[in-house]
Design an enzyme around this catalytic site. Structure first.
Site, mmCIF file in Angstrom:
data_model
loop_
_atom_site.group_PDB
_atom_site.id
_atom_site.type_symbol
_atom_site.label_atom_id
_atom_site.label_comp_id
_atom_site.label_asym_id
_atom_site.label_seq_id
_atom_site.Cartn_x
_atom_site.Cartn_y
_atom_site.Cartn_z
ATOM 1 N N HIS A 79 1.741 -37.222 -2.181
ATOM 2 C CA HIS A 79 0.461 -36.504 -2.195
ATOM 3 C C HIS A 79 -0.572 -37.366 -2.910
ATOM 4 O O HIS A 79 -0.251 -38.065 -3.859
ATOM 5 C CB HIS A 79 0.614 -35.159 -2.927
ATOM 6 C CG HIS A 79 -0.471 -34.191 -2.625
ATOM 7 N ND1 HIS A 79 -1.684 -34.212 -3.260
ATOM 8 C CD2 HIS A 79 -0.535 -33.187 -1.715
ATOM 9 C CE1 HIS A 79 -2.441 -33.244 -2.770
ATOM 10 N NE2 HIS A 79 -1.777 -32.610 -1.837
ATOM 11 N N ASP A 83 4.418 -29.135 2.602
ATOM 12 C CA ASP A 83 4.859 -29.202 4.003
ATOM 13 C C ASP A 83 6.349 -29.448 4.149
ATOM 14 O O ASP A 83 6.871 -29.420 5.259
ATOM 15 C CB ASP A 83 4.075 -30.309 4.722
ATOM 16 C CG ASP A 83 2.599 -29.972 4.775
ATOM 17 O OD1 ASP A 83 1.774 -30.810 4.377
ATOM 18 O OD2 ASP A 83 2.275 -28.841 5.170
HETATM 19 C C1 SDX Z 1 -1.319 -32.060 2.745
HETATM 20 O O1 SDX Z 1 -5.140 -33.496 -0.006
HETATM 21 C C2 SDX Z 1 -4.532 -32.370 0.002
HETATM 22 O O2 SDX Z 1 -4.657 -31.565 -0.893
HETATM 23 C C3 SDX Z 1 -3.696 -32.102 1.234
HETATM 24 C C4 SDX Z 1 -2.853 -30.824 1.189
HETATM 25 C C5 SDX Z 1 -3.714 -29.590 1.234
HETATM 26 O O3 SDX Z 1 -3.228 -28.522 0.814
HETATM 27 O O4 SDX Z 1 -4.852 -29.657 1.773
HETATM 28 O O5 SDX Z 1 -2.047 -30.802 0.030
HETATM 29 C C6 SDX Z 1 -1.935 -30.750 2.419
HETATM 30 O O6 SDX Z 1 -1.880 -32.774 3.542
HETATM 31 C C7 SDX Z 1 -0.064 -32.505 2.028
HETATM 32 C C8 SDX Z 1 0.342 -33.977 2.391
HETATM 33 C C9 SDX Z 1 1.101 -33.913 3.731
HETATM 34 N N1 SDX Z 1 1.345 -35.261 4.252
HETATM 35 C C10 SDX Z 1 2.599 -35.751 4.302
HETATM 36 O O7 SDX Z 1 3.600 -35.195 3.849
HETATM 37 C C11 SDX Z 1 2.695 -37.082 5.029
HETATM 38 C C12 SDX Z 1 3.573 -38.044 4.231
HETATM 39 N N2 SDX Z 1 2.855 -38.393 3.014
HETATM 40 C C13 SDX Z 1 2.078 -39.590 3.032
HETATM 41 O O8 SDX Z 1 1.533 -39.960 4.239
HETATM 42 C C14 SDX Z 1 1.191 -39.760 1.798
HETATM 43 O O9 SDX Z 1 1.958 -39.446 0.722
HETATM 44 C C15 SDX Z 1 -0.120 -38.987 1.714
HETATM 45 C C16 SDX Z 1 -0.960 -39.191 2.924
HETATM 46 C C17 SDX Z 1 0.142 -37.537 1.537
HETATM 47 C C18 SDX Z 1 -0.854 -39.506 0.497
HETATM 48 O O10 SDX Z 1 -1.258 -40.790 0.774
HETATM 49 P P1 SDX Z 1 -2.015 -41.678 -0.323
HETATM 50 O O11 SDX Z 1 -2.423 -40.892 -1.507
HETATM 51 O O12 SDX Z 1 -3.058 -42.460 0.382
HETATM 52 O O13 SDX Z 1 -0.875 -42.583 -0.867
HETATM 53 P P2 SDX Z 1 -0.501 -43.945 -0.223
HETATM 54 O O14 SDX Z 1 -0.375 -43.769 1.248
HETATM 55 O O15 SDX Z 1 -1.419 -44.979 -0.746
HETATM 56 O O16 SDX Z 1 0.975 -44.154 -0.810
HETATM 57 C C19 SDX Z 1 1.134 -44.716 -2.091
HETATM 58 C C20 SDX Z 1 2.443 -45.490 -1.995
HETATM 59 C C21 SDX Z 1 2.473 -46.438 -0.801
HETATM 60 O O17 SDX Z 1 3.336 -47.500 -1.146
HETATM 61 P P3 SDX Z 1 2.615 -48.922 -1.622
HETATM 62 O O18 SDX Z 1 1.700 -49.352 -0.500
HETATM 63 O O19 SDX Z 1 1.869 -48.569 -2.912
HETATM 64 O O20 SDX Z 1 3.776 -49.867 -1.847
HETATM 65 O O21 SDX Z 1 3.518 -44.547 -1.759
HETATM 66 C C22 SDX Z 1 4.101 -44.804 -0.502
HETATM 67 C C23 SDX Z 1 3.136 -45.654 0.291
HETATM 68 O O22 SDX Z 1 3.829 -46.502 1.222
HETATM 69 N N3 SDX Z 1 4.295 -43.494 0.131
HETATM 70 C C24 SDX Z 1 5.371 -43.123 0.801
HETATM 71 C C25 SDX Z 1 5.127 -41.796 1.184
HETATM 72 N N4 SDX Z 1 3.915 -41.428 0.760
HETATM 73 C C26 SDX Z 1 3.401 -42.477 0.116
HETATM 74 N N5 SDX Z 1 6.519 -43.790 1.108
HETATM 75 C C27 SDX Z 1 7.429 -43.082 1.821
HETATM 76 N N6 SDX Z 1 7.261 -41.805 2.222
HETATM 77 C C28 SDX Z 1 6.133 -41.127 1.927
HETATM 78 N N7 SDX Z 1 5.961 -39.865 2.331
#
Ligand code: SDX
Length: 429
Positions: free
Chosen positions: A306, A364
């Site tokens: 998140h 989720d």
């Molecule tokens: C919702 O914003 C909100 O409040 C949203 C929400 C709401 O109520 O409105 O809470 C609802 O959208 C919840 C989130 C649902 N999405 C997912 O579950 C999809 C999977 N999660 C990711 O795509 C990600 O965690 C996000 C999109 C939720 C957050 O992305 P960020 O903050 O941009 O973080 P990032 O992508 O920069 O990740 C940071 C690091 C990265 O590694 P590095 O590049 O630093 O080496 O963490 C890793 C990412 O690769 N990472 C993950 C991961 N999520 C982040 N690695 C594996 N699996 C994951 N799920």
């Protein structure tokens, strides 16, 4: 930085910029005059360090895993209240008295029917259309059916449009579901509460009486509470930006619904269940954990991580409890998907990659298992998220419209394209 001031040195010039403190949470540095004083913009794609507005609706402490709606902890609202009470709180800022709640329930209930010609509007979609495509289209079409509540300068019309949106979303979502499965639309019943009405519109058929299961209705009502608002997330920011141009509320909610559909946002509940189905068994989990950690593999654990929560999403904990409640009520003793989810969570939370990156289950991760058990197809999961989030979008839109200082949102950019150059006739290229 001092308590009320910060200084920035740019090209030998020192700029004073006010620091504004909130009631709780991080303070902000007011950079509104930065461009006029320096000719420079700030640069923050993804808005990881940017407050886009001032708000009094929802507060999140990502490090502590705290979520407050108008100051009330989500755990208490989910435990003691119902969804329409949360709607009243988000819209008006205080919990309703008994008479205010009765009046609000009455008003919402009597806006649940949609214009009869909207049923014909649905006929234009293919039967196999994704329910979210149908929702984006039909919500946007509300502007074509309810002209008498699109003038955003009129407080009465804003209130009517808000009530219509909150009240009609369950009807539209149920119609989107019925349409894709080829069953007749079911009209709302004023004798039912909000969530029971929705369950009946989804699962009743003309051929027999439908009896709402109170345990499932209560569970789904709680799930709606968990999804009602979440500060300045992507879809809420979309609604605010659309609303800042003066677009009517139906168009703004359609824009927010479109944004929510993305798998990185509200579409993650559908993607998380598909991921659990793809993993299939507990034995396959290590392979998928390795994929999630592999920088060269685009695979991510859906329902994990998140932007704000760097601790357990408080909603996920309540969601997990609700999952067990629903599965028990339905007599589902061992759901293989739940076994995979619980083991996947256990392994991920003990893995250094997830610990270092502070990746925890979000709302989720468990919602899909619960909604599937209730009988919803995976394709309807995000439509249910949109149904619940509509009140949050409306409350945030209302707050923005009523803010005397609000202006059209218009971010700038860092331009790295070609400097000016002259046109070359095609014969000389
Ligand atoms: C919702 O914003 C909100 O409040 C949203 C929400 C709401 O109520 O409105 O809470 C609802 O959208 C919840 C989130 C649902 N999405 C997912 O579950 C999809 C999977 N999660 C990711 O795509 C990600 O965690 C996000 C999109 C939720 C957050 O992305 P960020 O903050 O941009 O973080 P990032 O992508 O920069 O990740 C940071 C690091 C990265 O590694 P590095 O590049 O630093 O080496 O963490 C890793 C990412 O690769 N990472 C993950 C991961 N999520 C982040 N690695 C594996 N699996 C994951 N799920």
């Amino acid at each position: 930085m001092t308590g009320s001031n910060s200084q920035l040195n740019v090209d030998g010039k020192t700029l004073d910029m006010a620091i504004r403190k909130g009631s709780i949470g991080p303070s902000v540095i007011d950079i509104a005059k930065l461009y006029s004083q320096t000719g420079m913009f700030t640069y923050d794609p993804g808005f990881t360090s940017t407050a886009s507005c001032e708000s009094q609706i929802t507060y999140i402490d990502g490090d502590e895993g705290v979520l407050l709606y108008r100051g009330y902890p989500i755990e208490q609202l989910a435990e003691h209240g119902d969804f329409l009470e949360t709607c009243y709180l988000l819209l008006y800022g205080e919990l309703p008295t008994a008479s205010q709640k009765a009046d609000f329930d009455y008003r919402v209930t009597r806006h649940t029917m949609v214009h009869e010609q909207m049923a014909r509007f649905f006929q234009g979609f293919r039967r196999d259309a994704h329910p979210m495509a149908v929702m984006v289209g039909s919500i946007g079409a509300m502007s074509a059916f309810y002209h008498d509540s699109t003038d955003i300068s009129d407080p009465h019309q804003r209130m009517v449009a808000s009530m219509r949106m909150i009240a009609k979303m369950p009807t539209l979502a149920a119609m989107a579901y019925k349409y894709t499965i080829g069953q007749p639309f079911v009209y709302p019943l004023n004798s039912l509460d909000y969530t029971s009405n929705f369950l009946r519109m989804c699962f009743a058929v003309p051929a027999e009486e439908y009896k709402v299961n109170p345990v499932l209705s209560r569970a789904l009502d709680r799930i709606f509470i968990l999804h009602a608002d979440h500060e300045q997330n992507a879809s809420t920011s979309t609604v605010r930006l659309a609303g800042s141009s003066g677009a009517n509320p139906f168009a703004c909610i359609a824009a927010g619904t479109a944004c929510l559909w993305g798998p990185a946002h509200g579409g993650a509940n559908e993607a998380a269940l598909q991921m659990l189905q793809e993993i299939g068994t507990v034995e396959n989990i290590p392979k998928y954990i390795a994929k999630a950690k592999d920088k060269n593999d685009p695979f991510r654990l859906m329902g994990f991580g998140h932007r704000v929560y760097k601790n357990y999403d408080p909603r996920a904990k309540i969601m997990q409890k609700t999952t067990h409640e629903v599965l028990n009520e339905l007599g589902i003793k061992d759901d293989p998907l739940l076994d995979v989810a619980i083991e996947l969570e256990r392994i991920a939370l003990s893995d250094s990659y997830f610990i270092e990156k502070k990746l925890y289950p979000n709302i989720d991760f468990y919602s899909g298992i619960t909604l599937k058990a209730m009988g919803f197809p995976t394709s309807m999961f995000t439509a249910l998220f949109a149904l619940a989030r509509t009140v949050g979008w409306i409350a945030q839109w209302k707050e923005m419209i009523e803010d005397p200082s609000q202006r059209i949102g218009r971010p700038r950019q860092l331009y790295t394209g070609s400097p000016q150059r002259d046109y070359t006739p095609i014969g000389r290229r």
